[in-house]
Design an enzyme around this catalytic site. Structure first.
Site, short mmCIF file in Angstrom:
data_model
loop_
_atom_site.label_atom_id
_atom_site.label_comp_id
_atom_site.label_asym_id
_atom_site.label_seq_id
_atom_site.Cartn_x
_atom_site.Cartn_y
_atom_site.Cartn_z
N GLY A 172 0.85 -1.19 0.00
CA GLY A 172 0.00 0.00 0.00
C GLY A 172 0.88 1.22 0.00
O GLY A 172 1.17 1.80 1.05
N GLY A 187 0.59 4.39 -1.07
CA GLY A 187 -0.06 5.66 -1.36
C GLY A 187 0.76 6.76 -0.73
O GLY A 187 1.99 6.73 -0.72
N LYS A 230 -5.54 1.88 3.23
CA LYS A 230 -6.62 2.37 4.08
C LYS A 230 -7.23 1.17 4.81
O LYS A 230 -7.19 0.04 4.30
CB LYS A 230 -7.68 3.07 3.23
CG LYS A 230 -7.22 4.43 2.68
CD LYS A 230 -7.39 5.52 3.75
CE LYS A 230 -6.84 6.86 3.34
NZ LYS A 230 -7.64 7.56 2.37
N LYS A 276 -4.92 7.59 19.78
CA LYS A 276 -5.00 8.17 18.42
C LYS A 276 -6.41 7.96 17.87
O LYS A 276 -6.98 8.85 17.23
CB LYS A 276 -3.96 7.49 17.53
CG LYS A 276 -4.00 7.93 16.06
CD LYS A 276 -2.90 8.90 15.71
CE LYS A 276 -3.00 9.49 14.32
NZ LYS A 276 -2.14 8.86 13.34
N SER A 299 -9.75 17.13 7.67
CA SER A 299 -9.38 15.79 8.15
C SER A 299 -9.28 14.82 6.97
O SER A 299 -9.86 15.06 5.91
CB SER A 299 -10.43 15.28 9.14
OG SER A 299 -11.65 15.03 8.46
P1 NAD Z 1 -3.67 6.39 0.45
O1 NAD Z 1 -5.05 6.21 -0.04
O2 NAD Z 1 -2.87 7.55 -0.06
O3 NAD Z 1 -2.82 5.06 0.14
C1 NAD Z 1 -3.34 3.78 0.21
C2 NAD Z 1 -2.73 2.99 -0.94
O4 NAD Z 1 -3.09 1.62 -0.80
C3 NAD Z 1 -3.24 3.43 -2.34
O5 NAD Z 1 -2.15 3.81 -3.16
C4 NAD Z 1 -3.96 2.18 -2.88
O6 NAD Z 1 -3.81 2.00 -4.28
C5 NAD Z 1 -3.24 1.08 -2.11
N1 NAD Z 1 -3.97 -0.19 -2.03
C6 NAD Z 1 -5.30 -0.40 -1.86
N2 NAD Z 1 -5.56 -1.74 -1.80
C7 NAD Z 1 -4.37 -2.36 -1.92
C8 NAD Z 1 -3.96 -3.72 -1.91
N3 NAD Z 1 -4.86 -4.70 -1.77
N4 NAD Z 1 -2.66 -4.00 -2.05
C9 NAD Z 1 -1.75 -3.01 -2.20
N5 NAD Z 1 -2.06 -1.70 -2.21
C10 NAD Z 1 -3.35 -1.38 -2.08
O7 NAD Z 1 -3.76 6.40 2.04
P2 NAD Z 1 -2.76 7.09 3.08
O8 NAD Z 1 -3.16 8.51 3.28
O9 NAD Z 1 -1.36 6.77 2.72
O10 NAD Z 1 -3.17 6.33 4.43
C11 NAD Z 1 -2.81 4.98 4.69
C12 NAD Z 1 -3.12 4.67 6.15
O11 NAD Z 1 -2.31 5.53 6.99
C13 NAD Z 1 -4.58 4.97 6.55
O12 NAD Z 1 -4.98 4.06 7.54
C14 NAD Z 1 -4.49 6.37 7.16
O13 NAD Z 1 -5.53 6.65 8.07
C15 NAD Z 1 -3.14 6.28 7.85
N6 NAD Z 1 -2.49 7.57 8.09
C16 NAD Z 1 -2.48 8.52 7.10
C17 NAD Z 1 -1.84 9.72 7.35
C18 NAD Z 1 -1.74 10.78 6.26
O14 NAD Z 1 -1.28 11.89 6.57
N7 NAD Z 1 -2.08 10.49 5.00
C19 NAD Z 1 -1.21 9.95 8.59
C20 NAD Z 1 -1.24 8.94 9.55
C21 NAD Z 1 -1.88 7.75 9.30
#
Ligand code: NAD
Length: 304
Positions: A7, A9, A77, A185, A254
């Site tokens: 994942g 992202g 996610k 958190k 958020s």
């Molecule tokens: P994001 O949507 O940017 O990234 C998630 C990635 O997972 C996407 O690129 C998607 O294509 C990929 N994905 C989906 N299904 C998949 C699979 N089966 N196999 C492989 N990849 C797959 O999300 P994010 O913002 O990076 O957040 C990820 C987690 O971190 C979430 O739980 C979020 O709450 C947490 N988080 C985010 C932040 C932030 O600032 N963005 C901060 C702290 C915690």
């Protein structure tokens, strides 16, 4: 140490890139082909304080091309944790570990359905990242990362991962009571995310009206009661802490709000929805969290 990010992202790309820059062997695995292609062709772009650097890190959509890793970091996610956990179980070596720094409650338990709980490390991070376009992220915030063993007492494993993260500039501490850290958190997200997502406001705006503050207060107190009934240590001033976080991040929308703005499925099931599920197991009533969950589920089921 070989690390695979499942994942990649905003957050997975960020952590993968920082670890790769420190000399660690990192593979990014994601199902988003356009993003993977952009990373492999141009490097991963990271925008920080108005400047963009490119980091050379390998990405793939084909898990068969990735060897076994010592650590798999799950950064999908929470709606996708089950799929990602199955991939991680194939990609991590028999002595390796799986780390989740995802938001919400329930991720580690879902991972534990396919990975020995004694090999799961959980935690939270105050780093923030935003996906700008395929191959380009913004490093939006820098803060501490806290990790600990979800089960068992292989503290040395958590410490060695913290050491690797610290070397990569990801300030990381190990904690004995990681459940309490994850719950704290969660409770912050319980107080801010659904309410801002449903009302299209920024984090700081939950402070403007006494009625909105009262709603936050009620949602947070319900979650505190559930946590404490579970035996989790939660500080008494949690409501005040949620208001402080809302003020400190006042200009931000958020992550759940951003998901709603972009008509994406949200992490409601792992946040307010997790409070509802845990309350049901304990025979507690959490009407405010139940209502917020139902409203958000209704909204996302009817995106145009
Ligand atoms: P994001 O949507 O940017 O990234 C998630 C990635 O997972 C996407 O690129 C998607 O294509 C990929 N994905 C989906 N299904 C998949 C699979 N089966 N196999 C492989 N990849 C797959 O999300 P994010 O913002 O990076 O957040 C990820 C987690 O971190 C979430 O739980 C979020 O709450 C947490 N988080 C985010 C932040 C932030 O600032 N963005 C901060 C702290 C915690």
């Amino acid at each position: 140490m070989k690390i695979t990010v499942v994942g990649a992202g905003a957050m997975g790309s960020l952590f993968g890139a920082l670890l790769s820059e420190s000399g660690i062997s990192v593979r990014l695995y994601d199902i988003w082909a356009e993003h993977v292609k952009a990373i492999n062709e141009n490097g991963l772009g990271i925008e920080l304080d108005g400047k963009t650097r490119s980091v050379n890190v390998k990405a793939t959509t084909d898990k068969k091309t990735i060897g076994k890793a010592d650590l798999a970091i799950i950064f999908v996610k929470s709606t996708r944790t089950g799929d990602a956990a199955r991939v991680a179980s194939e990609l991590v070596s028999s002595t390796g570990f799986v780390l989740t720094l995802q938001n919400g409650m329930g991720n580690a338990d879902i991972i534990a359905e396919v990975i020995d709980p004694g090999r799961i490390i959980a935690g939270t991070t105050s780093h923030g990242a935003t996906m700008l376009e395929p191959g380009l992220i913004r490093h939006a915030g820098i803060g501490p990362t806290l990790i600990g063993m979800w089960s068992g007492d292989e503290k040395a494993a958590a410490q060695s991962i913290a050491d690797v993260f610290n070397k990569a500039g990801i300030a990381t501490e190990t904690m004995d009571d990681i459940r309490s850290v994850v719950w704290k958190k969660l409770i912050i997200n319980v107080g801010i995310n659904a309410i801002t997502a449903l009302t299209a406001i920024k984090n700081g705006q939950i402070l403007d009206l006494s009625s909105t503050r009262a709603l936050v207060h009620a949602a947070v107190e319900e979650a505190m009661e559930v946590a404490r009934t579970h035996g989790i240590k939660i500080p008494d001033d949690m409501v005040e802490h949620v208001f402080q976080v809302a003020e400190a991040t006042g200009a931000n929308r958020s992550s759940m709000g951003q998901d709603v703005d972009n008509k994406r499925q949200t992490e409601i099931g792992a946040i307010n929805g997790a409070v509802v599920k845990e309350a049901q197991k304990l025979g507690l009533n959490v009407p405010v969290n139940q209502t917020l969950t139902t409203l958000l589920e209704t909204l996302q089921a009817h995106y145009s």
